[in-house]
Design an enzyme around this catalytic site. Structure first.
Site, PDB file in Angstrom:
ATOM      1  NE  ARG A 180     -47.802 -68.483 -36.857  1.00 31.66           N
ATOM      2  CZ  ARG A 180     -46.824 -68.800 -37.692  1.00 31.66           C
ATOM      3  NH1 ARG A 180     -47.124 -69.323 -38.876  1.00 31.66           N
ATOM      4  NH2 ARG A 180     -45.556 -68.602 -37.391  1.00 31.66           N
ATOM      5  NE  ARG A 182     -46.258 -70.670 -33.860  1.00 35.26           N
ATOM      6  CZ  ARG A 182     -46.440 -71.545 -34.845  1.00 35.26           C
ATOM      7  NH1 ARG A 182     -47.376 -72.478 -34.729  1.00 35.26           N
ATOM      8  NH2 ARG A 182     -45.702 -71.509 -35.930  1.00 35.26           N
TER       9      ARG A 182
END
Length: 354
Positions: A180, A182
């Site tokens: 993930r 970000r």
């Protein structure tokens, strides 16, 4: 008073001041949780804003504040917000997502421009001039509109009197088995010496899915039906024939998950094989039978663990809401690691700033 305590007393004027924070676009409190992990009793949340009523319920289950959660931040006067030192803001990412239409500042939704909600962060921080502004968003924010969107955001904070740092970090490097990426934005007020601020190095890159799966057999409701599984396989085959990589995916328990998302194929892209099921009688209405291959969706608790939420975090709502909430949330250990770096800077400046 021993030397260490004397030094601490001198450093903070005989009493270390509790920093006050506000939690904007709070979701279910993942950013707050990360900062509380890093600052301990040295931080106090004085204001929370979140417009989604189901997220509010989960938040309230897990954080016992003596004030109510505020709703739509666009309707709140900055002067009505208590003074604070740290602004936490995971402003909505839909307008900037690579998976979306990427309309940025022109993305109008239900009468609100999601792409401009970050301006409410600026509006509030202009009024209160906190020491630190912390924001999290999707990786695509950096390249949206050839970088112009991100440049406007950083310049806005700079014009308010802040030095801006940013970096894309991957959750899989911080103790959770989830790929993930970000972007994290940290802005220090200009009177704070922050030149030596650095984002954290990876803390734990070894976690795999087997580390976070439920310890006991899970409900049969998480196991796919034979008809649904056949539909997923046909869907994937159609896309494969066109050269596309869309479709369900079964993850290796010795590997990591793909990024969990708030809806759509989020669950189906992160299926696992779990052969511990002993009762194949359905508890919900399904077509066909429960598959005998052990293929199931991850549970909300497993999604919570993928985001680094502790097991004592309460999951009181229906699964449909919990999947959305954890897909929309942040990875707590990443936030904690960044917050510790922020704390270092604030501690170094403790005698100089108010």
């Amino acid at each position: 008073m021993d030397e260490l305590n004397l030094f601490e007393g001198m450093k903070y004027g005989m009493k270390k001041r509790t920093l006050k924070s506000i939690d904007l676009f709070a979701g279910i409190g993942g950013i707050r949780l990360g900062f509380e992990n890093a600052f301990g009793e040295g931080i106090e949340t004085v204001f929370v804003s979140e417009w989604d009523k189901y997220a509010q319920k989960t938040y309230s289950e897990n954080f016992k504040d003596d004030f109510s959660i505020a709703g739509d931040i666009t309707q709140i006067d900055a002067k009505d917000i208590p003074d604070f030192d740290i602004c936490l803001a995971g402003f909505p990412c839909q307008a900037f997502s690579l998976a979306g239409a990427r309309k940025g500042f022109d993305d109008d939704y239900k009468g609100m421009c999601r792409g401009t909600l970050f301006l409410d962060v600026a509006r509030i921080c202009e009024e209160h001039k906190p020491k630190v502004i912390f924001c999290e968003n999707v990786k695509g924010l950096v390249i949206h509109d050839k970088g112009r969107t991100f440049k406007i955001i950083t310049k806005t904070f700079e014009d308010l009197g802040y030095k801006v740092f940013y970096k894309v970090l991957n959750s899989k490097d911080y103790g959770v088995p989830q790929n993930r990426e970000r972007i994290y934005i940290v802005a220090f007020r200009n009177d704070i010496h922050s030149d030596n601020f650095t984002f954290p190095e990876p803390t734990d890159t070894n976690k795999v899915l087997s580390d976070i799966i439920e310890e006991q057999e899970v409900s049969v409701k998480y196991y796919l039906s034979t008809v649904y599984l056949d539909t997923l396989r046909k869907h994937k085959a159609r896309h494969a024939a066109k050269g596309n990589g869309f479709g369900y995916e079964i993850r290796d328990l010795h590997g990591i998950a793909g990024a969990i998302v708030c809806g759509g194929m989020g669950r189906e892209r992160n299926l696992i094989i779990d052969n511990r099921l002993t009762n194949f009688v359905p508890v919900t209405k399904i077509k066909g039978e429960v598959n005998r291959e052990g293929i199931r969706k991850m549970t909300p608790r497993e999604w919570a663990r993928l985001q680094g939420f502790p097991d004592n975090y309460k999951l009181a709502l229906a699964d449909v809401h919990l999947y959305k909430q954890f897909g929309n949330s942040v990875t707590v250990p990443v936030i904690t690691a960044i917050a510790k770096q922020i704390k270092l800077i604030l501690d170094q400046n403790a005698t100089k700033i108010q």
